[in-house]
Design an enzyme around this catalytic site. Structure first.
Site, PDB file in Angstrom:
ATOM      1  N   LYS A  29       9.224  11.270   4.576  1.00  0.00           N
ATOM      2  CA  LYS A  29       8.834  10.584   3.325  1.00  0.00           C
ATOM      3  C   LYS A  29       7.344  10.806   3.066  1.00  0.00           C
ATOM      4  CE  LYS A  29       7.498   6.061   3.389  1.00  0.00           C
ATOM      5  NZ  LYS A  29       6.236   5.747   2.728  1.00  0.00           N
ATOM      6  N   ASN A  30       6.517  10.648   4.124  1.00  0.00           N
ATOM      7  CA  ASN A  30       5.061  10.692   3.927  1.00  0.00           C
ATOM      8  C   ASN A  30       4.507  12.087   3.782  1.00  0.00           C
ATOM      9  OD1 ASN A  30       5.124   7.980   3.915  1.00  0.00           O
ATOM     10  ND2 ASN A  30       4.311   7.704   5.985  1.00  0.00           N
ATOM     11  N   CYS A 123      -0.358  -4.561  -1.048  1.00  0.00           N
ATOM     12  CA  CYS A 123       1.095  -4.472  -0.840  1.00  0.00           C
ATOM     13  C   CYS A 123       1.423  -5.326   0.373  1.00  0.00           C
ATOM     14  CB  CYS A 123       1.492  -3.026  -0.597  1.00  0.00           C
ATOM     15  SG  CYS A 123       0.946  -2.460   0.995  1.00  0.00           S
ATOM     16  N   ARG A 128      -4.721  -2.660  -0.221  1.00  0.00           N
ATOM     17  CA  ARG A 128      -4.694  -1.200  -0.086  1.00  0.00           C
ATOM     18  C   ARG A 128      -5.855  -0.636  -0.912  1.00  0.00           C
ATOM     19  NH1 ARG A 128       0.445   0.283   1.972  1.00  0.00           N
ATOM     20  NH2 ARG A 128      -0.262   2.415   2.273  1.00  0.00           N
ATOM     21  N   ASP A 313       2.716   3.257  11.911  1.00  0.00           N
ATOM     22  CA  ASP A 313       4.066   3.146  11.335  1.00  0.00           C
ATOM     23  C   ASP A 313       5.127   2.949  12.407  1.00  0.00           C
ATOM     24  OD1 ASP A 313       3.499   5.548   8.640  1.00  0.00           O
ATOM     25  OD2 ASP A 313       2.869   3.472   8.937  1.00  0.00           O
ATOM     26  N   ARG A 405      13.283   2.619   0.984  1.00  0.00           N
ATOM     27  CA  ARG A 405      12.110   3.375   0.538  1.00  0.00           C
ATOM     28  C   ARG A 405      11.826   4.529   1.491  1.00  0.00           C
ATOM     29  NH1 ARG A 405       7.089   0.295   0.676  1.00  0.00           N
ATOM     30  NH2 ARG A 405       6.367   2.394   0.196  1.00  0.00           N
TER      31      ARG A 405
HETATM   32  C1  EPZ Z   1      -0.458   6.548   4.691  1.00  0.00           C
HETATM   33  O1  EPZ Z   1      -0.886   5.436   3.928  1.00  0.00           O
HETATM   34  C2  EPZ Z   1       1.048   6.352   4.889  1.00  0.00           C
HETATM   35  N1  EPZ Z   1       1.712   6.332   3.579  1.00  0.00           N
HETATM   36  C3  EPZ Z   1       1.300   5.026   5.609  1.00  0.00           C
HETATM   37  O2  EPZ Z   1       2.704   4.936   5.848  1.00  0.00           O
HETATM   38  C4  EPZ Z   1       0.585   5.067   6.953  1.00  0.00           C
HETATM   39  O3  EPZ Z   1       0.750   3.823   7.595  1.00  0.00           O
HETATM   40  C5  EPZ Z   1      -0.908   5.338   6.730  1.00  0.00           C
HETATM   41  O4  EPZ Z   1      -1.079   6.564   5.982  1.00  0.00           O
HETATM   42  C6  EPZ Z   1      -1.677   5.467   8.043  1.00  0.00           C
HETATM   43  O5  EPZ Z   1      -1.115   6.498   8.793  1.00  0.00           O
HETATM   44  C7  EPZ Z   1       1.995   7.504   2.971  1.00  0.00           C
HETATM   45  O6  EPZ Z   1       1.665   8.568   3.465  1.00  0.00           O
HETATM   46  C8  EPZ Z   1       2.707   7.432   1.656  1.00  0.00           C
HETATM   47  P1  EPZ Z   1      -4.764   5.316   4.879  1.00  0.00           P
HETATM   48  P2  EPZ Z   1      -2.386   5.434   3.310  1.00  0.00           P
HETATM   49  O7  EPZ Z   1      -5.448   5.690   3.614  1.00  0.00           O
HETATM   50  O8  EPZ Z   1      -2.746   6.793   2.859  1.00  0.00           O
HETATM   51  C9  EPZ Z   1      -7.893   1.739   4.572  1.00  0.00           C
HETATM   52  C10 EPZ Z   1       4.823   3.900   5.847  1.00  0.00           C
HETATM   53  O9  EPZ Z   1       5.307   2.880   6.353  1.00  0.00           O
HETATM   54  N2  EPZ Z   1      -8.427   2.426   3.380  1.00  0.00           N
HETATM   55  O10 EPZ Z   1      -4.879   6.208   6.066  1.00  0.00           O
HETATM   56  O11 EPZ Z   1      -2.485   4.320   2.352  1.00  0.00           O
HETATM   57  C11 EPZ Z   1      -6.499   1.160   4.326  1.00  0.00           C
HETATM   58  O12 EPZ Z   1      -6.595  -0.104   3.720  1.00  0.00           O
HETATM   59  C12 EPZ Z   1       3.445   3.863   5.227  1.00  0.00           C
HETATM   60  O13 EPZ Z   1       5.406   5.017   5.793  1.00  0.00           O
HETATM   61  C13 EPZ Z   1      -9.588   1.962   2.799  1.00  0.00           C
HETATM   62  O14 EPZ Z   1     -10.152   0.976   3.228  1.00  0.00           O
HETATM   63  O15 EPZ Z   1      -3.221   5.065   4.620  1.00  0.00           O
HETATM   64  C14 EPZ Z   1      -5.930   1.068   5.710  1.00  0.00           C
HETATM   65  O16 EPZ Z   1      -6.394  -0.126   6.330  1.00  0.00           O
HETATM   66  C15 EPZ Z   1       2.771   2.508   5.392  1.00  0.00           C
HETATM   67  N3  EPZ Z   1     -10.077   2.597   1.694  1.00  0.00           N
HETATM   68  C16 EPZ Z   1      -6.537   2.279   6.417  1.00  0.00           C
HETATM   69  O17 EPZ Z   1      -7.662   2.682   5.629  1.00  0.00           O
HETATM   70  C17 EPZ Z   1      -9.465   3.710   1.167  1.00  0.00           C
HETATM   71  O18 EPZ Z   1      -9.984   4.268   0.160  1.00  0.00           O
HETATM   72  C18 EPZ Z   1      -5.557   3.449   6.531  1.00  0.00           C
HETATM   73  O19 EPZ Z   1      -5.214   3.818   5.232  1.00  0.00           O
HETATM   74  C19 EPZ Z   1      -8.287   4.174   1.782  1.00  0.00           C
HETATM   75  C20 EPZ Z   1      -7.790   3.533   2.893  1.00  0.00           C
END
Ligand code: EPZ
Length: 426
Positions: A29-30, A123, A128, A313, A405
């Site tokens: 999915k990701n 979310c 996020r 995850d 999802r």
């Molecule tokens: C991706 O989310 C995945 N989703 C998530 O999978 C996964 O948990 C996550 O990466 C970490 O591996 C998809 O790929 C669609 P991040 P993403 O940006 O891109 C903070 C699942 O269950 N952050 O690496 O949103 C954020 O709040 C989902 O399949 C900022 O602060 O993750 C989080 O605490 C859930 N500012 C941390 O970084 C930003 O601009 C990691 O977020 C961006 C992120």
């Protein structure tokens, strides 16, 4: 595009059935989601194989359609024709369907020089934020206005390459920058880039369309802007978290499973945890074999970290398996603020878990009991299904739409491996 209406549905799971057999792991999915966003950059036809049939994938296809692309899905193949775009904005209702639609921002900007979409907002895992996405795109020349929850972005003179250093190796921010940089003028460098396998899958896909990306999989990614991208045929990587889910199902039911089309190197940080739990694991390049052990052993400490650390995850899923392990396990969730919402539901099944802040302490119990529980988020819901497999009696798991999802007909996957699971309209 037929949508599975999975609202108000539930899974009914009869526990204590050993998981065994051979299962093919679904497409990731990701990875599918950023790849579909990448189609916006391509002036041509893209054929994506091994694309999982998931509500998030259908939502991404609706966004593509809304932008003027033509999408067709047959089984696990999605064909996208993106010769012409007719729009550059994503309506609020589509943005609300899927928080990760923010990854369309870089692609739409790269292709059209403008984009408006609503702020993805928080979310079930907590806020996020997208501050890293925004500051990176501003460095590439994008002017961004946020009014009443809508981001209006424009870049009249076209995107320009930049040297971008991320304060955290954000997966989404790395993807958005890569997508925005493909057609930008000049070179872009991303320092402290995310190293997840999905990043490499996106880079490999974009390079197959004529992009010039290197360094993916390391902390520094280089992108040289090109004039345009052409269509390609590509196969989505296997879903490493779906693989962990099936392995945990076999581990917690003292079963044995052989996962086909599973890349063990993508979960190098999770396999040792199954070893510590007492399971026998044989990882191969394209398959993983696991034999459970009764009772499982507790794991001293698990800390979720950016790749190649233990994946956030998989946290809920492994926690579900540890609820019946002998001894005390400690889990530290370092990535998301609010990723223990599944704990209360596991406790309803008889688990003994105390979660406070980042830390959850799991005291293994001899028995779990079937109960009425509710999926709190995608991976939390999958964790409840895993726990239900090992519980005595029947579990009714509602809010299945959150599980749909990310898992392609989870009841079918588990039933193929010997579980007694049926989906009902509640
Ligand atoms: C991706 O989310 C995945 N989703 C998530 O999978 C996964 O948990 C996550 O990466 C970490 O591996 C998809 O790929 C669609 P991040 P993403 O940006 O891109 C903070 C699942 O269950 N952050 O690496 O949103 C954020 O709040 C989902 O399949 C900022 O602060 O993750 C989080 O605490 C859930 N500012 C941390 O970084 C930003 O601009 C990691 O977020 C961006 C992120």
């Amino acid at each position: 595009m037929k949508r599975r209406e999975s609202f108000m549905q539930r899974l009914v799971i009869e526990g204590e059935k050993r998981i065994s057999g051979e299962i093919e792991v679904q497409g990731a999915k990701n990875s599918a989601l950023p790849l579909l966003a990448g189609c916006v950059l391509v002036k041509g036809e893209i054929v994506l194989h091994n694309c999982p049939r998931l509500s998030d994938v259908f939502a991404a296809c609706r966004i593509l359609t809304c932008l003027g692309c033509r999408c067709r899905s047959q089984g696990n193949t999605v064909t996208v024709k993106s010769y012409e775009l007719t729009g550059s904005s994503v309506p609020d209702e589509l943005m609300r369907e899927m928080r990760s639609s923010i990854v369309f921002l870089g692609a739409v900007l790269g292709r059209t020089g403008e984009c408006s979409l609503s702020f993805p907002g928080g979310c079930e895992l907590g806020p996020r934020p997208i501050d890293m996405h925004i500051s990176a795109l501003k460095q590439m020349g994008v002017s961004i206005k946020e009014e009443h929850g809508v981001l209006s972005c424009s870049c009249a003179r076209g995107l320009r390459g930049a040297k971008i250093s991320l304060s955290f190796p954000s997966v989404g921010a790395t993807e958005n920058i890569m997508l925005a940089a493909c057609l930008a003028k000049g070179d872009t460098v991303i320092y402290n880039a995310a190293r997840e396998p999905e990043i490499s899958d996106l880079a490999n896909f974009l390079n197959a369309c004529g992009a010039r990306i290197s360094g993916h999989g390391s902390s520094t990614v280089y992108i040289t802007g090109v004039k345009s991208l052409h269509g390609c045929e590509y196969s989505v990587m296997p879903d490493r978290i779906a693989a962990c889910t099936m392995l945990a199902a076999a581990a917690v039911t003292n079963g044995e499973i052989s996962l086909k089309n599973a890349r063990s190197q993508d979960i190098d940080s999770v396999i040792p945890v199954f070893d510590q739990m007492g399971c026998t694991v044989y990882p191969y390049d394209d398959r993983i074999y696991l034999c459970g052990k009764k009772p499982l052993r507790a794991v001293k400490t698990i800390r979720t970290m950016p790749y190649p650390g233990f994946p956030t995850d998989a946290q809920a899923i492994i926690m579900a398996a540890l609820t019946k392990a002998q001894g005390t396990s400690v889990i530290v969730e370092n990535i998301f603020e609010n990723r223990y919402r599944h704990v209360d539901e596991l406790v309803r099944m008889g688990a003994d878990i105390k979660a406070e802040g980042k830390v959850a302490v799991v005291e293994g119990v001899k028995r779990l009991y079937g109960a009425s529980v509710r999926a709190t988020d995608l991976r939390g819901g999958a964790a409840l299904a895993v726990a239900a497999l090992a519980a005595e009696g029947q579990t009714v798991l509602t809010n299945v739409k959150l599980i749909d999802r990310g898992y392609e007909e989870i009841e079918k996957q588990l039933s193929l491996a010997g579980a007694s699971v049926r989906r009902e309209n509640s």
